[in-house]
Every structure is written in C-alpha cells, then in structure tokens.
Design a protein around this motif. Structure first.
Motif, short mmCIF file in Angstrom:
data_model
loop_
_atom_site.label_atom_id
_atom_site.label_comp_id
_atom_site.label_asym_id
_atom_site.label_seq_id
_atom_site.Cartn_x
_atom_site.Cartn_y
_atom_site.Cartn_z
N PRO A 80 4.97 -37.36 -22.14
CA PRO A 80 4.73 -36.14 -22.36
C PRO A 80 5.10 -35.15 -21.09
N THR A 81 5.47 -35.73 -19.94
CA THR A 81 5.72 -34.72 -18.66
C THR A 81 7.09 -35.43 -18.14
N HIS A 82 7.51 -34.33 -17.25
CA HIS A 82 8.70 -34.75 -16.58
C HIS A 82 8.67 -35.71 -15.53
N GLU A 83 7.35 -35.60 -14.81
CA GLU A 83 7.05 -36.54 -13.81
C GLU A 83 7.17 -37.89 -14.34
N LEU A 84 6.34 -38.07 -15.37
CA LEU A 84 6.39 -39.51 -16.01
C LEU A 84 7.74 -39.94 -16.46
N ALA A 85 8.65 -39.10 -17.22
CA ALA A 85 10.22 -39.45 -17.30
C ALA A 85 10.85 -40.00 -16.23
N LEU A 86 10.75 -39.09 -15.02
CA LEU A 86 11.34 -39.76 -13.92
C LEU A 86 10.91 -40.80 -13.22
N GLN A 87 9.61 -41.17 -13.36
CA GLN A 87 8.91 -42.39 -12.65
C GLN A 87 9.68 -43.51 -13.52
N ILE A 88 9.52 -43.40 -15.04
CA ILE A 88 9.78 -44.53 -15.84
C ILE A 88 11.43 -44.65 -15.48
N ASP A 89 12.15 -43.89 -15.30
CA ASP A 89 13.72 -43.92 -15.11
C ASP A 89 13.83 -44.77 -13.97
N ARG A 90 13.20 -44.53 -12.78
CA ARG A 90 13.35 -45.11 -11.39
C ARG A 90 13.01 -46.63 -11.86
N GLN A 91 11.90 -46.98 -12.65
CA GLN A 91 11.46 -48.17 -12.68
C GLN A 91 12.49 -49.10 -13.37
N MET A 92 13.02 -48.19 -14.55
CA MET A 92 14.18 -48.65 -15.29
C MET A 92 15.41 -49.24 -14.37
N GLU A 93 15.70 -48.49 -13.53
CA GLU A 93 16.97 -48.68 -12.70
C GLU A 93 16.59 -50.13 -11.94
N GLY A 94 15.29 -50.30 -11.64
CA GLY A 94 14.94 -51.68 -10.78
C GLY A 94 15.15 -52.80 -11.71
N PHE A 95 14.36 -52.53 -12.80
CA PHE A 95 14.40 -53.94 -13.86
C PHE A 95 15.93 -54.18 -14.32
N SER A 96 16.64 -53.07 -14.64
CA SER A 96 17.92 -53.37 -15.12
C SER A 96 19.30 -53.47 -14.18
N TYR A 97 18.63 -53.73 -12.87
CA TYR A 97 19.61 -53.70 -11.74
C TYR A 97 20.89 -54.60 -12.07
N TYR A 98 20.54 -55.94 -12.29
CA TYR A 98 21.50 -57.12 -12.76
C TYR A 98 22.01 -56.92 -14.24
N LEU A 99 21.81 -56.06 -15.04
CA LEU A 99 22.05 -56.17 -16.34
C LEU A 99 22.86 -54.82 -16.86
N PRO A 100 23.65 -54.98 -17.75
CA PRO A 100 24.71 -54.08 -18.39
C PRO A 100 23.94 -53.03 -19.37
N VAL A 101 22.86 -52.64 -18.92
CA VAL A 101 21.97 -51.52 -19.63
C VAL A 101 21.92 -50.22 -19.17
N SER A 102 22.25 -49.21 -19.82
CA SER A 102 22.22 -48.00 -19.08
C SER A 102 21.14 -46.96 -19.60
N SER A 103 20.53 -46.06 -18.75
CA SER A 103 19.32 -45.32 -19.23
C SER A 103 19.63 -43.91 -18.70
N LEU A 104 18.93 -43.09 -19.61
CA LEU A 104 19.02 -41.55 -19.22
C LEU A 104 17.78 -40.94 -19.43
N ALA A 105 17.52 -40.08 -18.50
CA ALA A 105 16.18 -39.45 -18.40
C ALA A 105 16.48 -37.92 -18.88
N ILE A 106 15.89 -37.35 -19.87
CA ILE A 106 16.01 -36.20 -20.45
C ILE A 106 14.51 -35.39 -20.32
N HIS A 107 14.67 -34.30 -19.48
CA HIS A 107 13.63 -33.40 -19.27
C HIS A 107 14.00 -32.30 -19.10
#
Length: 451
Positions: A80-107
């Motif tokens: 629902p919010t920009h803040e939550l999108a950014l927070q999830i994107d930061r968590q995604m970067e940590g979880f996928s650090y050793y994996l070839p999985v790309s992510s993008l935050a759209i807000h």
C-alpha cells in the motif's frame, strides 16, 4: 522450527545465517511449506510477525531454481505505501545476496530520473517487482510492461490497501496477469471485503490464521482520561518529564498532525510530521532523519502504524484513540521491539470513551490511569458504570416507560367488559381550516325599499 529444516538452497541459508535468522515465527512456519508446495494462500497475522520473510524466502528459492525469462516480470509484490515497498526491497537485497535473483521497487515520487530508471528496469525485466498500485498502473498504461510470464502475485497488507481505496486498481492489475499463477494474500485483519477479494482472485486457497496478539509484556501502558483541550499540554508535560527522544505520536487526521507538529516546533522540540500529503522525497527524508536521530519526535497518522520497521522506539503516544482495537495493537507494537522496553500512553477524551472501553475489553485488562497535573484543570470523571452498561440501562428504562404508557393508553381506550367505570366520550373538535381561524360573519341584508 528452524529455517534450515526447510528445503532451501545453501545460498539462501547462508544469507539467513549472515542476517542472524535462525528460528521461524509462527506465520513463517505455517506458511512457507504451503508456498513451496505451490498452493494459493490467504494468511492473517498482525504486523511485526515476520510476514515479509514468510513469502519472500520460498519465492526467492523457487525463482533461483528456474530459468529467467528475459524482458519479463516473474513475481509481483503489491503493497500500500512507498515506505513498505522500500523496506521490503531492502529485505529482498539481504535474502537474495548470494542468489541470481533481481528485484525492483516501483513507487511514487516526483523525481523524473527515478521514473525513467523504473521504466528501463521494467523494459529489461526483473525477477521480482515490489510496487504500489498507482505507480505500477502508470507504467502499465505506457505499454512496455510484460506480465505474461508472472508466476506469483502477492498482496501484502491487503486490508490496508482496500481501506486506502485500491480495490479497483488491484483488479485492473489482476486482469493483466496469467490465469495460471500462484496468488498469496497476507493481511493483518480479515473483514468481509478481504474475504470477497480472496474468493475473486485466489484458487482453492489454503488458510493460515495467527490470532492478533496483545502488546508485548515489556510495554508499560498507561492512559490519561482528559478533555480534548488538555491533550496538548499533557503531551508537553510528558516531554518535559524526559520522554522526548525516539517518540512517535499518533493523531487521527492529517490536519491535526500538521497543527500539532507546528505547535511542538514552536515549543522548541525537534519534531517532524509524517502523513500521505508529503511527497516521496519528503517522506524518505523524514524517516532518514528520524532514524539518524536528527528528529526526536515524529507526529504521524496511521501511515506509520504498520509495515515500518524501527527497532528503538522508546515511546508511543496515542494522541487520539484509534477506531479499532487491532489498530491500537499495531501502534503500540512500534515500541518494545527486539525484547527491549517501551512505553505507550493514550489520551482518552469524552468522545473517545466508548472506543477505549472496547480496546480494554479486547485486551482483557484495565490500563493504568495517570493523574492530570492540577495546573491543567480538572479532568472529566470516569463513571463507575461502563458506557455500554449505561446505554443498556437507559434503553431498558426508556422501553419500560414506553410499555407502561402503551398499557395506560390501552386501558383508557379498551376497558374490560365488567368494569363499572364509564368511559368518557371524546369531544368533537370544531372543524377549522387552520389554528386561530375565525369564521367571518355574513353581512346583513338591508331591508328592501318600495320604489
């Protein structure tokens, strides 16, 4: 249950170990296996229980195991919010650090360069997109977004998105997705509109429900029974007592947030405001300054009650009582995180009394009352009879009087046959066209004279 008991890849387990993630929360333990097995899922658990990791970890593991489709999006996380999108994107970067999985935050935001960067990334394709509905629709209307390869669609904080009026936007996005997909819905509450949405977009979903827990035991909760005009002075009083660092004050409206923030700044407190009227750049700057300690007191609407992860909040002040007991739990849950101590204070005016009684009933405790300093005037007296009981008593008395009156009317109009008391006849009222009307007297005929 531990994370290493799931069939996750070694790279994902290495990332979890580096982030010191070991034990699963209840929502993670019950949800991740179902997601890995490919089921649609509807999960209900309050904010702060680890819902983000519950869906990100199994999705990342699956995406890393399957080949990537170029120029396409494979997973969408709707928030629902920009803040939550950014927070999830930061968590995604940590979880996928050793994996070839790309992510993008759209807000959202007013930065044209940011929009162009999002546009380029969507054209190139991304494994996982975390987006707010409005901004994602803006990109979709321009015709370069390919959703034909979406494998997983996730709604996070679904109840809040519907409360914010995103229902139509969500359905427009869903209409562009493949019918053969996995859909996951995570929500803090499960009202009727959420259940209706689930029936529309999910296919034979499994359900996981974690009961809304009470505030943490280390939260020191208290309440001031006060008049509305006393709240501002009480807030300053609390700050003057030393509780003026790492504080979030929740108010009921954007207007009140602005007014209260201005007044606190005039009183020389390091204060900032947070509400939906601020643009994306302003909101990010406020949160950055608050985390960095350049702002001591953050006055906000319920935009901060969910999905914002700040671990060292010392105090939460409910300047206005929230409308729902669950909202109270979400607000108070901002403090006493990570097994630390915290304090929660609530101002309850006369018009808030009924909502506060419902909150105490939900919590099944009576929150400690604080005395108002004498210099701020006399506080309203809290009745010994709860408002709900007073209403029942009033309604009972009122209905009793009504019944007696009806009985009295019936006894006058329909007496028993053996009664010797004569019934007075009703006097016939004169027929008047309006009150106070007087009939005009007819003019007398003059006597006829002989010619």
């Amino acid at each position: 249950m531990r994370f290493d008991e799931f069939d996750f890849s070694d790279e994902l387990l290495d990332a979890l170990d580096a982030m010191h993630f070991q034990e699963c929360t209840p929502i993670q333990e019950q949800s991740m296996g179902l997601i890995l097995d490919g089921y649609d899922l509807i999960a209900c658990a309050q904010t702060g229980t680890g819902k983000t990791a519950a869906y990100l970890l199994p999705v990342i593991d699956v995406l890393a195991d399957t080949p990537r489709n170029d120029h396409a999006v494979r997973c969408i996380v709707m928030v629902p919010t920009h803040e939550l999108a950014l927070q999830i994107d930061r968590q995604m970067e940590g979880f996928s650090y050793y994996l070839p999985v790309s992510s993008l935050a759209i807000h959202g935001g007013n930065d044209g360069k940011n929009f162009a960067r999002q546009q380029h990334a969507l054209r190139s394709g991304a494994d996982l997109v975390i987006a707010t509905p409005g901004r994602l629709l803006a990109h979709m209307k321009m015709g370069y977004v390919d959703f034909s390869k979406v494998e997983v669609f996730i709604l996070d904080e679904a109840d809040r998105m519907l409360d914010m009026g995103f229902s139509e936007d969500i359905m427009r996005i869903v209409s562009e997705l493949p019918k053969e997909r996995q859909t996951l819905m995570f929500s803090a509450t499960m009202p009727a509109n959420i259940q209706k949405l689930a029936r529309t977009i999910l296919t034979e979903p499994k359900e996981v429900k974690i009961a809304v827990s009470k505030p943490a035991e280390k939260v020191d909760q208290s309440v001031y029974i006060c008049h509305d005009y006393q709240k501002e002075n009480l807030l300053k009083h609390i700050f003057e007592q030393g509780f003026n660092k790492r504080v979030i004050v929740f108010a009921s409206s954007k207007l009140k947030v602005r007014q209260l923030s201005q007044e606190m700044r005039r009183s020389k407190w390091k204060t900032a405001e947070m509400h939906s009227d601020l643009d994306q750049g302003q909101r990010e700057q406020v949160m950055h300054d608050f985390r960095a300690g350049r702002i001591d007191i953050l006055i906000a609407t319920d935009i901060l009650s969910r999905g914002i992860d700040i671990d060292d909040i010392a105090m939460v002040v409910n300047y206005d009582v929230p409308h729902e007991a669950e909202d109270y739990v979400h607000r108070v849950g901002r403090t006493a995180r990570a097994n630390s101590d915290g304090k929660a204070v609530t101002f309850v005016s006369e018009r808030d009394r009924r909502r506060w009684e419902a909150i105490e009933k939900f919590l099944d405790i009576r929150i400690r009352r604080e005395e108002i300093p004498a210099e701020y005037g006399e506080a309203p007296k809290e009745s010994d009879i709860p408002a709900q009981q007073r209403r029942k008593k009033f309604n009972k008395n009122r209905s009793g009087r009504k019944t007696d009156k009806n009985k009295a009317n019936k006894s006058n109009t329909a007496p028993a046959e053996d009664s010797k008391t004569p019934v007075p006849e009703k006097k016939k009222r004169p027929n008047r066209r309006w009150r106070g009307h007087k009939e005009k007297s007819k003019p007398k005929k003059s006597p006829e004279t002989n010619a």
